[in-house]
Design an enzyme around this catalytic site. Structure first.
Site, short mmCIF file in Angstrom:
data_model
loop_
_atom_site.label_atom_id
_atom_site.label_comp_id
_atom_site.label_asym_id
_atom_site.label_seq_id
_atom_site.Cartn_x
_atom_site.Cartn_y
_atom_site.Cartn_z
N GLY A 1 38.93 9.44 59.21
CA GLY A 1 39.43 9.68 57.96
C GLY A 1 39.42 11.21 57.94
O GLY A 1 38.95 11.93 58.65
N GLN B 1 40.49 19.68 54.13
CA GLN B 1 39.95 19.78 55.53
C GLN B 1 40.84 20.67 56.15
O GLN B 1 40.85 21.15 57.16
CB GLN B 1 39.35 18.52 56.22
N CYS C 1 31.31 14.56 60.86
CA CYS C 1 32.40 15.13 59.83
C CYS C 1 33.15 16.02 60.67
O CYS C 1 32.68 16.90 61.56
CB CYS C 1 31.94 15.87 58.74
N LEU C 2 34.72 16.06 60.77
CA LEU C 2 35.44 17.11 61.56
C LEU C 2 35.10 18.46 60.96
O LEU C 2 35.48 19.23 62.00
CB LEU C 2 36.88 16.63 61.31
N HIS D 1 32.37 9.30 51.70
CA HIS D 1 32.42 10.54 52.41
C HIS D 1 33.64 11.25 52.24
O HIS D 1 33.59 12.47 51.79
CB HIS D 1 32.15 10.13 53.93
N GLU D 2 34.69 10.48 52.35
CA GLU D 2 35.93 11.06 52.40
C GLU D 2 36.38 11.59 50.80
O GLU D 2 36.89 12.79 50.82
CB GLU D 2 37.29 10.46 52.81
N HIS E 1 34.86 14.85 49.91
CA HIS E 1 35.48 16.09 50.30
C HIS E 1 36.26 16.68 49.02
O HIS E 1 36.55 17.76 48.90
CB HIS E 1 36.39 15.90 51.56
NI NI Z 1 34.06 14.72 56.54
#
Ligand code: NI
Length: 184
Positions: free
Chosen positions: A49, A54, A103-104, A145-146, A149
């Site tokens: 995701g 991001q 997380c990225l 989670h997404e 953001h």
């Molecule tokens: Ni993340």
């Protein structure tokens, strides 16, 4: 379409509340371009995701795609790439469940996060059609989670037991094969 640089923790854009897209923006070429960049970047980074902030774009857009072949998350049910525009989360069951998250935007770190086990997300798709999805289990966690953001929240903000924060290699070495403990 392009793989974009992923903003990392410390970049203020990750801490902004992203703005809703206006009706005139939904369905636009610009949104489709953003969507393509999000998918390209998520796949290039091996994520399941990614949210627009991001890649430095502070708007309410996120995508989730869980590939059967993912080696980062081998036991997960596949989930076809789905875009969430202007999403709203409603908790349907606030019983907590815990999963290891990464997380990225937070490189090389895993932590245990407890979240409600079942949610509904109301959103519009890229063309502006109203949609709704109910999710439980791991998918409910991924959605939360997404969508966090888009509110400027990172998973580490929700880690209660920092003694279990781990690098990816130490997560694999010490924690991966243990059951996630009950909510703290
Ligand atoms: Ni993340």
């Amino acid at each position: 379409m392009a793989v974009r640089e992923v903003c990392k923790i410390g970049n203020p854009v990750l801490r902004e509340v992203a703005r809703d897209l206006g009706a005139e923006e939904v369905g636009s070429g610009g949104l489709h371009e953003l969507a393509a960049d999000l998918v390209d970047t998520m796949r290039a980074e091996g994520g399941i995701g990614i949210a627009a902030p991001q890649i430095g774009v502070s708007v309410q857009v996120a995508v989730i795609e869980i590939d059967e072949a993912s080696d980062r998350y081998p036991d997960m049910q596949p989930f076809v790439a789905t875009f969430f525009v202007n999403p709203r989360v409603t908790v349907l069951d606030d019983t907590e469940q815990s999963f290891w998250e990464g997380c990225l935007s937070v490189p090389d770190l895993r932590g245990v996060v407890s979240r409600p086990r079942k949610v509904r997300v109301d959103y519009v798709d890229l063309e502006g059609n109203a949609r709704s999805i109910e999710a439980e289990g791991f998918l409910a966690t991924v959605l939360q989670h997404e969508l966090d953001h888009l509110q400027g929240v990172l998973f580490i903000d929700r880690v209660r037991d920092t003694t279990r924060l781990a690098t990816v290699s130490d997560y694999q070495r010490f924690w991966m094969d243990r059951p996630v403990e009950e909510p703290i």
